[in-house]
Every structure is written in C-alpha cells, then in structure tokens.
Design a protein around this motif. Sequence first.
Motif, PDB file in Angstrom:
ATOM      1  N   ALA A  32     -36.203  30.151 -13.238  1.00 35.14           N
ATOM      2  CA  ALA A  32     -35.984  29.388 -11.601  1.00 35.14           C
ATOM      3  C   ALA A  32     -37.353  29.540 -11.558  1.00 35.14           C
ATOM      4  O   ALA A  32     -37.968  30.516 -11.726  1.00 35.14           O
ATOM      5  N   HIS A  38     -37.474  33.319  -6.141  1.00 35.40           N
ATOM      6  CA  HIS A  38     -36.341  32.464  -6.640  1.00 35.40           C
ATOM      7  C   HIS A  38     -35.213  33.172  -7.984  1.00 35.40           C
ATOM      8  O   HIS A  38     -34.543  33.183  -7.473  1.00 35.40           O
ATOM      9  N   THR A  41     -33.480  36.121  -6.615  1.00 36.60           N
ATOM     10  CA  THR A  41     -32.662  35.973  -6.379  1.00 36.60           C
ATOM     11  C   THR A  41     -31.427  35.812  -6.952  1.00 36.60           C
ATOM     12  O   THR A  41     -30.279  36.513  -6.781  1.00 36.60           O
ATOM     13  N   HIS A  97     -26.266  25.492  -3.804  1.00 34.20           N
ATOM     14  CA  HIS A  97     -28.070  24.992  -3.071  1.00 34.20           C
ATOM     15  C   HIS A  97     -27.821  25.355  -1.711  1.00 34.20           C
ATOM     16  O   HIS A  97     -28.589  25.689  -0.801  1.00 34.20           O
ATOM     17  N   PHE A 100     -28.445  29.731  -2.474  1.00 30.81           N
ATOM     18  CA  PHE A 100     -29.424  30.346  -2.487  1.00 30.81           C
ATOM     19  C   PHE A 100     -31.030  29.482  -1.641  1.00 30.81           C
ATOM     20  O   PHE A 100     -30.501  28.355  -0.556  1.00 30.81           O
ATOM     21  N   PRO A 101     -32.169  30.505  -1.875  1.00 28.05           N
ATOM     22  CA  PRO A 101     -32.833  30.216  -0.874  1.00 28.05           C
ATOM     23  C   PRO A 101     -33.186  28.231  -1.108  1.00 28.05           C
ATOM     24  O   PRO A 101     -33.366  27.557  -2.162  1.00 28.05           O
ATOM     25  N   THR A 104     -34.766  26.732  -4.269  1.00 26.96           N
ATOM     26  CA  THR A 104     -34.844  27.484  -5.341  1.00 26.96           C
ATOM     27  C   THR A 104     -34.185  25.772  -6.835  1.00 26.96           C
ATOM     28  O   THR A 104     -33.080  25.558  -6.143  1.00 26.96           O
ATOM     29  N   GLU A 105     -34.906  26.394  -7.645  1.00 27.55           N
ATOM     30  CA  GLU A 105     -34.629  25.116  -8.993  1.00 27.55           C
ATOM     31  C   GLU A 105     -34.011  26.463  -9.660  1.00 27.55           C
ATOM     32  O   GLU A 105     -34.752  27.350  -9.947  1.00 27.55           O
ATOM     33  N   SER A 106     -33.338  25.514 -11.217  1.00 30.30           N
ATOM     34  CA  SER A 106     -33.018  26.392 -12.097  1.00 30.30           C
ATOM     35  C   SER A 106     -33.122  24.895 -13.261  1.00 30.30           C
ATOM     36  O   SER A 106     -33.059  24.619 -13.368  1.00 30.30           O
TER      37      SER A 106
END
Length: 131
Positions: A32, A38, A41, A97, A100-101, A104-106
């Motif tokens: 992430a 991120h 989290t 989305h 999460f903050p 955030t990318e995963s």
Amino acid sequence: MAEIFHATWPSKVDQIMEEGLQPGIDGCVYLAGPLPAHAATFVAIRGGEFDGYEEVEIDGKIEKFPKMVNHDKIFVFSVDTDDLDPELLRESTDHSHAFFPEGTESWCYDGPIDPDDLQLAWEIPMVGVGS
C-alpha cells in the motif's frame, strides 16, 4: 524510484528479513501507499494478530474462540517498485475508499519479494494499546 509499503506485526519481522515477503494463500503479497501509514492502516484495523484458538468454558460446554495477540507497534517495510516485476504488480480492490484515509492506494504482487529488495523503514507505535 517509487516506494510502496508492506506493514506487519513484530512477530513477523525476523522471518520477513530472512525469507522476504511470501504470497499468502491467495497468491498475493499486499502492498500500500503512497505513505507508510497507509500500509499500517491495513494491519491496525485488524486489532490484533490471530494466534490460533483457545478453549473457553461457557455454560459447562467447551467452545473454541479465536486467540488474538495485541502488539504495541507495527513495522513497515519499503519496497522500490523498480525492483519488482511490473507484470506481477496490479492494483488491489481489497478496501473501501470511504473507510480508509484519503489517498490510500493498494496493490497485489503475485510473487515473492526478495529480502534484498526490502528495507525495514518504519516502526509505528500503536497509540492507545493496553489503555
């Protein structure tokens, strides 16, 4: 160079440093970013690490319940995307989305990541643990 991150509990750090990141049962290593927080989290929302089952007596009957281990910190490894095979890296859709903050990318990496391609970059305290 672009960095992405993998977060884990303290109990996993030595094994990761020795063996690298190995895909889970779904064949994927989860990463992430764009910030270490991120990745952290994803680990923090679990609230603890699963450590098997414990037997508990309820109304004279033995029941099995998940045994969780709470930790006071999360460790975050950084990975340089230039060290990864781009054919094995894909966006993950494993999070909401809305929850999460922002930003955030995963990603999923469909293969192992060598320990030489990892840097133990962050140790993040779990604020409020044990309070």
